[in-house]
Design an enzyme around this catalytic site. Structure first.
Site, mmCIF file in Angstrom:
data_model
loop_
_atom_site.group_PDB
_atom_site.id
_atom_site.type_symbol
_atom_site.label_atom_id
_atom_site.label_comp_id
_atom_site.label_asym_id
_atom_site.label_seq_id
_atom_site.Cartn_x
_atom_site.Cartn_y
_atom_site.Cartn_z
ATOM 1 N N ASP A 118 0.805 -1.222 0.000
ATOM 2 C CA ASP A 118 0.000 0.000 0.000
ATOM 3 C C ASP A 118 0.840 1.275 0.000
ATOM 4 O OD1 ASP A 118 -2.664 -0.918 -0.175
ATOM 5 O OD2 ASP A 118 -2.583 -1.578 1.907
ATOM 6 N N ASP A 178 -7.856 -4.101 -4.519
ATOM 7 C CA ASP A 178 -7.417 -2.810 -3.989
ATOM 8 C C ASP A 178 -6.096 -2.359 -4.605
ATOM 9 O OD1 ASP A 178 -8.720 -4.705 -2.256
ATOM 10 O OD2 ASP A 178 -8.593 -3.312 -0.586
#
Length: 392
Positions: A118, A178
């Site tokens: 991320d 994601d």
């Protein structure tokens, strides 16, 4: 009239909203002065939140008034700085810029954190937003360094960037939908540096996701697990959805947003086609409420007595505004407007009496773990503010 009010007025008169679920039968809806005032009150609460590198606001339990605070290693750590930068762009008030300048550096060390997929969320949502306001070489350097770090998680055999490192007894090489959102960091890094490596890896990841992550109806799986030795798919599953065959709402938002964004950089028509297919699935689903704010999972058997997810709606609205800009399909614009009109109401904006650095209520973080259910969550605000800017 201040800029916040002006933006709300523009949204009011320009809205093509609350028609059928596809948004094709629009009607004009205005944002009330009371709502404008409530939004301004909530925005200013971000300025009052104490600056602390170990206390980035992530979410809030409205029953206990407890704010969940996280350090930079949390995947949500870049959103608060990003919100401040976006509020500066929306309002022109230098106080938001001053606070953003204080918060942004806290995410810098994540640009060298190889233990997280991320990096894009943490670095680009802070430094990327900063770069839109201040053209500084130090911001560019952090973005490029973050992209270099993210590339260390790419496996050429699989053709994807590895997501999680945990639960190794469950999967070998998990890739979550994601991850499409983190590709923006790579695309931008190639633009800034002139190095095509980051872009090339982003495209390979997007192509692998396009090939394996979607069902025939254009809904997407949350997780695809690969065999790193062969690159073959081991299984398609979920961590945050109701079950492996369910449809996690925010995941559909990540897909539409991610492939629309990837089209922006590549102009690959396959990306646009997928974004449109998943958008149609979302917009026309029989379990979507009339106001456009989805239940956290489209197949939760407890619907209609199920939690909503405003964050999923905000990701979708922001993605649809960009998707409209490429397709000129009025239904995308109308549906995004409907969502934005729905959330700009006392039903979804956090009560003015709650002192916390959040704007919207009623998001769902991780339902299977009973974590952050029906609460204000920072990334819902981020994509709400981004959608306002895109609408403008």
């Amino acid at each position: 009239m201040n800029k916040v009010s002006f933006i709300s007025l523009i949204l009011g008169f320009a809205s093509l909203t609350t028609g059928c679920k596809s948004g094709i039968n629009p009607q004009k809806i205005t944002v009330s002065p009371a709502t404008e005032k409530l939004l301004e009150t909530r925005y200013k609460m971000l300025l009052d939140y104490p600056v602390d590198s170990l206390s980035m606001p992530r979410s809030m339990n409205v029953k206990t008034n407890e704010i969940r605070k996280v350090p930079s290693r949390d995947w949500t750590s870049g959103f608060f700085a990003g919100n401040l930068w976006q509020l500066y762009r929306l309002t022109g008030d230098s106080k938001y810029k001053e606070q953003a300048q204080k918060w942004t550096p806290f995410s810098k060390k994540e640009s060298v954190n190889r233990n997280s997929h991320d990096v894009g969320f943490k670095v680009y949502c802070s430094f990327g937003e900063a770069l839109k306001v201040e053209n500084k070489k130090e911001y560019e350097a952090v973005i490029i360094k973050g992209a270099e770090t993210l590339c260390t998680r790419f496996d050429p055999k699989v053709g994807s960037i590895r997501s999680w490192d945990f639960n190794k007894e469950i999967w070998d090489f998990p890739v979550i939908i994601d991850n499409m959102m983190n590709l923006e960091l790579l695309f931008e890094a190639s633009k800034l540096s002139g190095n095509p490596k980051y872009r090339d890896i982003a495209i390979k990841h997007a192509n692998t996701t396009l090939k394996n992550q979607f069902r025939e109806d254009n809904s997407c799986f949350h997780v695809v697990d690969y065999d790193p030795k062969t690159g073959n798919v081991r299984k398609k599953t979920t961590l945050q959805g109701y079950n492996d065959d369910s449809v996690w709402a925010r995941g559909q938002g990540w897909a539409v947003y991610g492939f629309t964004m990837s089209y922006r950089y590549t102009k690959d028509p396959a990306y646009l086609k997928q974004a449109e297919g998943t958008a149609k699935f979302f917009m026309t689903h029989k379990n979507l409420p009339e106001d456009g704010i989805p239940y956290w999972d489209f197949k939760d058997p407890s619907i209609p007595n199920s939690a909503r997810d405003v964050s999923a709606a905000m990701v979708m609205a922001s993605g649809l505004y960009e998707l409209y800009s490429y397709t000129k399909n009025e239904s995308y614009l109308a549906f995004a407007d409907k969502i934005m009109t729905s959330v700009q109401s006392e039903k979804y904006i956090l009560n003015a009496n709650i002192k916390a650095p959040f704007v919207l209520d009623h998001s769902t973080g991780n339902w299977p773990k009973h974590d952050e259910i029906d609460e204000p969550i920072i990334y819902a605000d981020y994509y709400f503010l981004e959608a306002l800017l895109r609408k403008k």
